[in-house]
Write an enzyme that holds these catalytic residues in place. Structure first.
Site, short mmCIF file in Angstrom:
data_model
loop_
_atom_site.label_atom_id
_atom_site.label_comp_id
_atom_site.label_asym_id
_atom_site.label_seq_id
_atom_site.Cartn_x
_atom_site.Cartn_y
_atom_site.Cartn_z
N ASP A 418 -23.82 -25.92 -11.36
CA ASP A 418 -22.86 -26.60 -12.26
C ASP A 418 -21.45 -26.10 -11.96
OD1 ASP A 418 -21.92 -28.13 -14.35
OD2 ASP A 418 -22.38 -26.63 -15.88
N GLU A 421 -16.88 -28.09 -9.06
CA GLU A 421 -15.83 -29.00 -8.52
C GLU A 421 -14.78 -28.22 -7.71
OE1 GLU A 421 -16.90 -29.02 -11.77
OE2 GLU A 421 -18.28 -30.63 -11.25
N ASP A 492 -21.34 -34.56 -17.77
CA ASP A 492 -21.26 -34.56 -19.23
C ASP A 492 -20.98 -35.93 -19.82
OD1 ASP A 492 -21.79 -31.94 -18.87
OD2 ASP A 492 -19.76 -31.22 -19.35
C1 GLC Z 1 -21.24 -28.04 -18.25
C2 GLC Z 1 -22.43 -28.82 -17.77
C3 GLC Z 1 -23.46 -28.95 -18.86
C4 GLC Z 1 -23.85 -27.55 -19.33
C5 GLC Z 1 -22.64 -26.77 -19.78
C6 GLC Z 1 -22.97 -25.33 -20.10
O1 GLC Z 1 -20.56 -28.72 -19.25
O2 GLC Z 1 -22.05 -30.07 -17.27
O3 GLC Z 1 -24.57 -29.66 -18.43
O4 GLC Z 1 -24.78 -27.64 -20.37
O5 GLC Z 1 -21.66 -26.77 -18.76
O6 GLC Z 1 -23.48 -24.68 -19.02
#
Ligand code: GLC
Length: 762
Positions: A418, A421, A492
């Site tokens: 995650d 980017e 998200d």
């Molecule tokens: C980011 C991710 C999400 C995750 C969050 C906490 O927003 O896109 O899926 O739950 O981080 O890790």
């Protein structure tokens, strides 16, 4: 800048040109295959430097059918143009480096736009957003565009692909920016960027089809007929004009060619096709156990629980929270006993903390990005102050790959990448932060769009090396070619109706852009799902390659039993169906690895001559024989359905329908309309709680009225043995319910039993 054509040189399939006023630049056109031509201007003098197309353009990247690489080429001067012909495509290179492409009959496929760009009128969206104080939501042009290409558009042209961009299936009339972006506001159809950058588009014409892959991983821009009806433009601030024109007989051909170059999404382990349960906020061992028990208590199939950042010690990657977990290894192994695997999140940001081993190792080996002063660059992410591994450096990738052992040793089964980017909480990373691009230093502006790609590649390599199974990686950010290493989710989204609607074109376009194994958070991540929205979402989501229910900390809990008895029953119905469809989904995943054609397809991919499907945003196909028309409107208990030509059967009622028209289909809350093509065979497994559960090793072949054939594939669902021939292949024929099964390849054990079920015969 390029004037009259002065001279050209031919070397193999490559033609290099000299133009008046070209400033020493020698643009070239190269025939790669019969259908793929590369157009190249080396503005930065660094050559191709593709991060999408890897060494060998084959073997390592692709385990399937590759196009013939040695293309026959003919080059000659015709009038003032140089004409380059392969067996299937002709390029005419004219004064001004205007390159026109034609099909083999000489019909124009794509012509250079020779006019000027239109004058800009009014405020740009960026300027407008700045005035309204919302400049953060738009990644607009910031520098001069250097590498720019303008090409003509015909009135009827539709444009698909371009990765995860928001909005509708057809991207014509919109403008996009390729700059991997984590934007917390609910994603709307006017967003220009999202998490992924896949600069590949398919153009479907009234007659003919082609693709453009602009292989430039710096910030790039696509105006697809927004500025003008007559042309589209793409370009980048840095890097080269380096694009591939792909001609073919169908959209599928173009996708096959694109994925032959950039790689095909490989087979995942079978369990990854099961249901995934997730939530940010399962803050302890007890919470995780409670969720696993909830799944089993409610008799819900599930193969995996995702561990979000809560499991880490202070959000430090490759650590575990000892206060909330007594024994993480035991938790993971207890889950395994219930048939549930653990997938853990790993973010790139490494907490700045003395004596934290990942930080110390990275500092000692100079593995983090630096600012222009030479200091390690610090921004903030979940752990507070954090530094950024320089994944463009092969040594860093190797180190990070080794770090995966920590998770593998604990019994974890896959990794969720995650924030890559990379996302940062203290403003964006400046363009000039110094990273590495393989063998040279490169500013952030030149590696941003491949940061997630490189992280996924390193994660994949670690798991391949140390776990011995097909690596399961999920990523948020990626670039073209990432499909070789990772699956993805769409980031998200929110629990809002516009986002269940958006999921369909978004996943269809990702699939057409090479990213096959993708899904959106079922139920929506941000905001709060209503029982109705959740019911509709799980009905649609169960047909997506990645089937994961995930939501944010603080929002309404979203496990299927949180919404009352009715929604629980609906969830179970579709989760069970998902498990029944496992062999069908697996066959489709195999097809993707062999051909690049995605599992989830917009109708236009199967019926491209049908004008009714060119803009169909609310239906999709799973393979070539199942059509899904989910309800995506609040309160709706019926919906309009369009079926393309042919005979179709309502999956639930058996109602026979002739395609080619629209009709209203009743769809109470427990019905997601699904249609199956006449003559289809759908392979199924008996319902089970997780993929490994023994159910007599039974394969069920569901045959529908009509005639057809079907190829079924079977292997151990875990490792790479299939690449050495350890698989079975069957040809199944359906002659109006009379089903025959012929083994075409034997390299794996047989099913215990194959049972034929005839559906809807009189
Ligand atoms: C980011 C991710 C999400 C995750 C969050 C906490 O927003 O896109 O899926 O739950 O981080 O890790």
């Amino acid at each position: 800048m390029f004037g009259k054509l002065k001279n050209y040189q031919v070397s193999g399939g490559r033609v290099t040109f000299e133009f008046e006023g070209s400033d020493g630049l020698k643009p070239c056109v190269e025939v790669i295959t019969d259908t793929i031509f590369n157009v190249f201007v080396d503005y930065d003098g660094l050559g191709h430097r593709s991060r999408a197309i890897e060494e060998g353009f084959g073997e390592q990247a692709v385990f399937g059918q590759l196009p013939q690489k040695e293309a026959e080429t003919e080059v000659k001067k015709e009038g003032s143009a140089v004409v380059i012909r392969s067996k299937k495509v002709t390029a005419k290179v004219n004064d001004g480096f205007a390159v026109d492409f034609y099909d083999r009959e000489g019909n124009p496929l794509s012509l250079a736009w020779r006019g000027e760009r239109k004058e800009k009128t009014g405020l740009s969206e960026r300027e407008l957003a700045m005035l309204a104080g919302e400049g953060h939501a738009i990644s607009g042009k910031t520098k001069e565009i250097r590498a720019e290409e303008r090409r003509s558009l015909d009135r009827e042209d539709c444009i698909y692909g371009l990765g995860d961009k928001t909005g509708f299936l057809n991207k014509r009339h919109y403008e996009y920016v390729m700059w991997n972006s984590d934007i917390p506001d609910p994603h709307e159809d006017n967003f220009k960027s999202l998490y992924k950058s896949i600069p590949f588009m398919l153009v479907l014409k009234q007659k003919g089809v082609y693709g453009i892959f602009f292989d430039n991983h710096c910030k790039s821009f696509f105006d697809l007929g927004k500025e003008s009806e007559d042309y589209y433009v793409f370009g980048a601030e840095e890097g080269n004009l380096d694009y591939y024109f792909i001609g073919g007989d169908s959209l599928k051909d173009v996708i096959s060619d694109y994925t032959a170059m950039t790689g095909r999404a490989p087979m995942q382990q079978l369990w990854t096709l099961g249901y995934h349960q997730s939530r940010w906020g399962y803050e302890s061992e007890e919470k995780i156990r409670e969720v696993a028990e909830g799944l089993r208590r409610n008799n819900l199939p599930c193969d995996c629980i995702h561990f979000d950042i809560d499991y880490m010690d202070n959000y430090k990657v490759f650590t575990w929270n000892k206060e909330t977990y007594q024994d993480e290894k035991k938790v993971i192994s207890d889950l395994k006993d219930m048939g549930i695997k653990a997938v853990t999140i790993i973010d790139p940001g490494v907490k700045v903390e003395k004596d934290y081993y990942v930080y110390e190792e990275g500092v000692a080996q100079d593995f983090f990005a630096r600012d222009t002063e030479g200091d390690i660059y610090v921004n903030a992410v979940w752990p507070g102050d954090a530094v950024f591994p320089d994944f463009g450096n092969p040594k860093v990738r190797h180190w990070w790959a080794e770090k995966q052992k920590y998770l593998i040793d604990l019994g974890v089964s896959g990794v969720w990448n995650d924030m890559n980017e990379p996302a940062s909480f203290r403003g964006p990373l400046p363009d000039d932060v110094v990273f590495t691009d393989e063998d040279r230093p490169a500013p952030h502006s030149q590696i941003h769009n491949i940061y997630g790609h490189n992280m996924a590649k390193s994660t994949y390599e670690g798991w391949k090396e140390y776990a011995g199974k097909r690596p399961f990686v999920i990523t948020r950010a990626c670039y073209s070619g990432s499909q070789k290493y990772t699956t993805a989710w769409t980031g998200d989204n929110h629990s809002i109706w516009s986002h269940i609607r958006m999921m369909i074109p978004q996943i269809c376009n990702l699939g057409m852009s090479g990213m096959n194994f993708v899904g959106a958070d079922v139920g929506g991540f941000g905001s709060d799902a209503t029982p109705e929205l959740f019911a509709r979402w799980i009905q649609a989501g169960c047909f997506m390659p990645l089937f994961r229910d995930h939501c944010a900390l603080g929002g309404r809990r979203q496990e299927p039993w949180q919404f009352g008895e009715e929604v629980l029953a609906i969830s179970k119905k579709y989760m069970d169906l998902r498990y029944e469809l496992l062999p069908y989904l697996y066959d489709l995943m195999h097809e993707t690895e062999m051909t690049g054609i995605p599992m989830v397809r917009p109708l236009v991919l199967e019926y491209e001559a049908d004008e009714n499907v060119r803009n169909r945003n609310d239906e999709f196909m799973l393979g070539d024989r199942m059509l899904i028309a989910p309800v995506v409107e609040q309160g709706a208990r019926e919906r309009m359905v369009y079926l393309p030509e042919g005979i179709w059967y309502d999956y639930w009622t058996g109602e026979r329908r002739e395609g080619g028209s629209f009709f209203v289909k009743e769809a109470p809350l427990d019905v997601c309309p699904v249609y199956v093509k006449a003559g289809a065979v759908i392979p199924k497994y008996p319902v089970r709680l997780h993929v490994g559960e023994d159910k007599d090793d039974l394969l069920i072949l569901e045959a529908y009225p009509g005639e057809g054939t079907y190829g079924h594939y079977q292997d151990n669902g875990q490792d790479f043995g299939y690449r050495q021939g350890e698989f079975n292949e069957y040809k199944i024929s359906n002659r109006n319910g009379e089903v025959t099964v012929e083994k075409q390849h034997q390299g794996y054990r047989d099913y215990g039993k194959i049972e034929v079920v005839r559906r809807f015969f009189g």
